[in-house]
Write a protein that holds these residues in place. Structure first.
Motif, PDB file in Angstrom:
ATOM      1  N   ASP A 128       0.939  -1.572  -0.028  1.00 53.87           N
ATOM      2  CA  ASP A 128      -0.182  -0.227  -0.308  1.00 53.87           C
ATOM      3  C   ASP A 128       0.899   1.145   0.236  1.00 53.87           C
ATOM      4  N   ALA A 129       0.099   2.666  -0.133  1.00 56.44           N
ATOM      5  CA  ALA A 129       0.997   3.746  -0.397  1.00 56.44           C
ATOM      6  C   ALA A 129       1.895   3.883   1.073  1.00 56.44           C
ATOM      7  N   SER A 130       1.729   3.244   1.924  1.00 57.01           N
ATOM      8  CA  SER A 130       2.812   3.103   3.702  1.00 57.01           C
ATOM      9  C   SER A 130       3.551   2.231   2.946  1.00 57.01           C
ATOM     10  N   GLY A 131       3.508   1.625   2.224  1.00 61.83           N
ATOM     11  CA  GLY A 131       4.481   0.116   2.076  1.00 61.83           C
ATOM     12  C   GLY A 131       3.716  -0.930   3.086  1.00 61.83           C
ATOM     13  N   ARG A 132       3.511  -1.123   3.662  1.00 65.08           N
ATOM     14  CA  ARG A 132       2.931  -2.871   4.657  1.00 65.08           C
ATOM     15  C   ARG A 132       2.200  -3.357   3.426  1.00 65.08           C
ATOM     16  N   LEU A 133       2.494  -4.600   4.010  1.00 66.14           N
ATOM     17  CA  LEU A 133       1.770  -5.660   2.762  1.00 66.14           C
ATOM     18  C   LEU A 133       0.073  -5.064   2.706  1.00 66.14           C
ATOM     19  N   ALA A 134      -0.366  -5.205   1.426  1.00 63.40           N
ATOM     20  CA  ALA A 134      -1.358  -5.332   1.153  1.00 63.40           C
ATOM     21  C   ALA A 134      -2.584  -6.016   1.224  1.00 63.40           C
ATOM     22  N   ARG A 135      -1.235  -6.986   0.049  1.00 64.38           N
ATOM     23  CA  ARG A 135      -2.515  -8.633  -0.779  1.00 64.38           C
ATOM     24  C   ARG A 135      -0.969  -9.014  -0.220  1.00 64.38           C
ATOM     25  N   VAL A 136      -1.350 -10.838   0.025  1.00 59.42           N
ATOM     26  CA  VAL A 136      -0.442 -11.639   0.197  1.00 59.42           C
ATOM     27  C   VAL A 136      -0.666 -12.503  -0.720  1.00 59.42           C
ATOM     28  N   SER A 137      -0.067 -13.580  -1.332  1.00 54.65           N
ATOM     29  CA  SER A 137      -0.398 -14.661  -2.361  1.00 54.65           C
ATOM     30  C   SER A 137       0.446 -15.922  -1.788  1.00 54.65           C
ATOM     31  N   LEU A 138       0.359 -17.006  -1.211  1.00 54.09           N
ATOM     32  CA  LEU A 138       1.211 -17.549  -1.785  1.00 54.09           C
ATOM     33  C   LEU A 138       0.652 -19.369  -1.533  1.00 54.09           C
ATOM     34  N   THR A 139       1.621 -20.141  -2.040  1.00 54.75           N
ATOM     35  CA  THR A 139       1.072 -21.070  -2.636  1.00 54.75           C
ATOM     36  C   THR A 139       2.706 -22.427  -2.533  1.00 54.75           C
ATOM     37  N   LEU A 140       2.295 -23.142  -1.889  1.00 59.91           N
ATOM     38  CA  LEU A 140       3.293 -24.192  -1.480  1.00 59.91           C
ATOM     39  C   LEU A 140       2.347 -25.550  -3.088  1.00 59.91           C
ATOM     40  N   GLY A 141       3.811 -25.825  -3.381  1.00 57.29           N
ATOM     41  CA  GLY A 141       3.771 -26.521  -4.368  1.00 57.29           C
ATOM     42  C   GLY A 141       4.714 -28.171  -4.180  1.00 57.29           C
ATOM     43  N   GLY A 142       4.417 -29.581  -4.836  1.00 60.53           N
ATOM     44  CA  GLY A 142       4.989 -30.777  -4.322  1.00 60.53           C
ATOM     45  C   GLY A 142       5.173 -30.975  -3.528  1.00 60.53           C
ATOM     46  N   VAL A 143       4.257 -30.641  -2.176  1.00 63.54           N
ATOM     47  CA  VAL A 143       4.002 -30.919  -0.418  1.00 63.54           C
ATOM     48  C   VAL A 143       2.915 -32.454  -0.291  1.00 63.54           C
ATOM     49  N   ALA A 144       1.982 -32.425  -1.169  1.00 60.99           N
ATOM     50  CA  ALA A 144       0.627 -32.560  -0.989  1.00 60.99           C
ATOM     51  C   ALA A 144       1.052 -33.197  -2.613  1.00 60.99           C
TER      52      ALA A 144
END
Length: 293
Positions: A204-220
């Motif tokens: 966002d404008a203040s440098g904070r994380l406004a949106r996050v996506s995290l996906t793991l492959g291969g573990v399951a």
């Protein structure tokens, strides 16, 4: 070994392909063939009929539409790799596609084929889940749309009816300036990943994380989105303590083990790669912010 006996059909149009798929019993669709041909030769697959859709030119395209990117199911992975549109709007896809096999396999391999194969270690299902891709399935009965999150019916089994075919993948790009990273660990370059991680962040404008996506492959048995990690990071600065917590959560997933790779090893890799991928995505997003006037 040689493939089992089957009838071979090669339609020229999507309509013809769908009619054949509705008519034939125990049929398989042949796209790039990089996985299916090997499965036939090793007698892992026993179709009575093979419907080759390589002549169906209407399924091969890469285009921008209403702010999204549409990728035809028969689009070659090599076309995605060299597409300026993908490089500009879907940088995570381009970074992941470079990890897919080798140049020869990407020349023939297709986006739709990889998604329908749904190998738990494959790169494209992981990035498609990371970006909440929307899939279009077609049959003689019409079309329907599925979220990538709903496309996993079981191990290497897509949620398609017997007479349905994947025709289009639609991806909504993240805003300009977002950070991305795709990392994987494999025994050799070009091998399937033992573990992979796809990360996306927007500030966002203040440098904070406004949106996050995290996906793991291969573990399951299928790629895993990590909503708990995404929620924990959103609103923060992405400090080292935050990344350590994200790594810990990723290292606690229920992982599969086999004769080559024990579950604990996949868990350890998931935590290490998640921390690295998130740090790289955040650094890229901040670097973009610093470049802007």
């Amino acid at each position: 070994m040689k493939a089992p006996a089957f009838r071979y059909l090669a339609p020229d149009t999507l309509a013809e392909a769908l009619r054949l798929l509705a008519r034939e019993q125990n049929a398989r669709v042949l796209a790039g063939g990089q996985s299916l041909v090997a499965m036939l030769n090793m007698r892992f697959a026993f179709p009575d009929c093979l419907i080759d859709i390589n002549r169906v030119a209407e399924l091969a395209y890469l285009r921008e539409s209403d702010g999204g990117i549409e990728i035809g199911a028969m689009t070659r992975q090599r076309d995605v790799e060299f597409s300026p549109l993908v490089a500009r709007r879907l940088p995570l896809w381009r970074e992941a596609i470079l990890q897919v096999g080798h140049r020869q396999t990407r020349n023939r391999g297709t986006v739709g084929g990889s998604l329908c194969q749904l190998d738990p270690s494959a790169e494209l299902p992981t990035v498609a889940l990371a970006m909440d891709a929307e899939l279009t399935a077609a049959s003689v009965r019409g079309q329907r749309r599925l979220r990538m999150a709903d496309f996993f019916a079981g191990y290497m089994t897509p949620a398609l009816e017997a007479d349905e075919m994947l025709t289009c993948i639609r991806v909504q790009p993240w805003p300009a300036g977002h950070g991305h990273a795709f990392l994987e660990f494999a025994r050799r370059c070009g091998d399937f990943a033992i573990v992979s991680v796809a990360a996306l962040v927007a500030l966002d404008a203040s440098g904070r994380l406004a949106r996050v996506s995290l996906t793991l492959g291969g573990v399951a048995a299928a790629p895993l989105r990590m909503p708990e990690v995404e929620a924990a990071l959103t609103g923060g600065q992405g400090a080292q303590d935050d990344l350590d917590q994200a790594a810990r959560l990723c290292g606690e997933v229920v992982a599969t083990g086999d004769s080559q790779v024990p579950a604990w090893y996949r868990q350890r890799l998931a935590g290490v790669l998640a921390r690295r991928a998130l740090a790289q995505a955040i650094a890229r997003a901040r670097a973009h912010d610093e470049r802007e006037p």
